[in-house]
Design a protein around this motif. Structure first.
Motif, PDB file in Angstrom:
ATOM      1  N   LYS A 165     113.638  -0.823 -36.450  1.00 56.44           N
ATOM      2  CA  LYS A 165     113.651  -2.139 -35.805  1.00 56.44           C
ATOM      3  C   LYS A 165     114.427  -3.177 -36.610  1.00 56.44           C
ATOM      4  N   ASN A 166     114.898  -2.793 -37.789  1.00 55.05           N
ATOM      5  CA  ASN A 166     115.664  -3.715 -38.624  1.00 55.05           C
ATOM      6  C   ASN A 166     117.144  -3.605 -38.301  1.00 55.05           C
ATOM      7  N   SER A 167     117.807  -4.741 -38.227  1.00 54.88           N
ATOM      8  CA  SER A 167     119.246  -4.725 -37.989  1.00 54.88           C
ATOM      9  C   SER A 167     119.948  -5.471 -39.106  1.00 54.88           C
ATOM     10  N   GLY A 168     121.170  -5.082 -39.347  1.00 49.95           N
ATOM     11  CA  GLY A 168     121.983  -5.709 -40.376  1.00 49.95           C
ATOM     12  C   GLY A 168     123.435  -5.617 -39.979  1.00 49.95           C
ATOM     13  N   LYS A 169     124.310  -6.041 -40.855  1.00 54.25           N
ATOM     14  CA  LYS A 169     125.727  -6.048 -40.542  1.00 54.25           C
ATOM     15  C   LYS A 169     126.491  -5.527 -41.751  1.00 54.25           C
ATOM     16  N   THR A 170     127.467  -4.656 -41.515  1.00 55.16           N
ATOM     17  CA  THR A 170     128.319  -4.199 -42.599  1.00 55.16           C
ATOM     18  C   THR A 170     129.320  -5.308 -42.924  1.00 55.16           C
ATOM     19  N   LYS A 171     129.924  -5.228 -44.087  1.00 56.31           N
ATOM     20  CA  LYS A 171     130.813  -6.302 -44.531  1.00 56.31           C
ATOM     21  C   LYS A 171     132.137  -6.279 -43.774  1.00 56.31           C
ATOM     22  N   ASN A 172     132.738  -7.443 -43.646  1.00 54.55           N
ATOM     23  CA  ASN A 172     134.086  -7.533 -43.116  1.00 54.55           C
ATOM     24  C   ASN A 172     135.038  -6.991 -44.181  1.00 54.55           C
TER      25      ASN A 172
END
Length: 98
Positions: free
Chosen positions: A70-77
């Motif tokens: 249920k956890n979301s995150g974002k990879t780096k640009n």
């Protein structure tokens, strides 16, 4: 201000598309620092690989949203550079045997 070439060129991008580009037209692809410009990338490739560069094209890639449970995150640009070598230059070999 000239930056350290090892901090500008992060790693080569090795995919089917970049391998085909390298074989057919002498274009190699690198992941580079996001703050690096084309002149700094050209200088870094020439210093690290001792070859002459004809052209540098850059592309900024946005990070992707990833989920784990249920956890979301974002990879780096990140930023990648397509470097075309001059005619007659030796091709860059990533995996040189020592």
């Amino acid at each position: 201000m000239i930056k350290d070439p090892h901090k500008i060129i992060i790693r080569p991008v090795i995919t089917e598309k970049t391998t085909q580009l390298k074989a057919t037209s002498g274009v190699v692809c690198f992941e580079v620092a996001r703050s690096a410009n084309k002149i700094e990338i050209k200088h870094a490739v020439e210093v690290l690989f001792k070859t002459k560069v004809a052209e540098v094209r850059t592309q900024s890639k946005p990070g992707k949203v990833r989920r784990v449970g249920k956890n979301s995150g974002k990879t780096k640009n990140w930023k990648k550079a397509f470097v075309r070598l001059r005619d007659g230059e030796k091709p860059i070999d990533y995996f040189e045997a020592a």
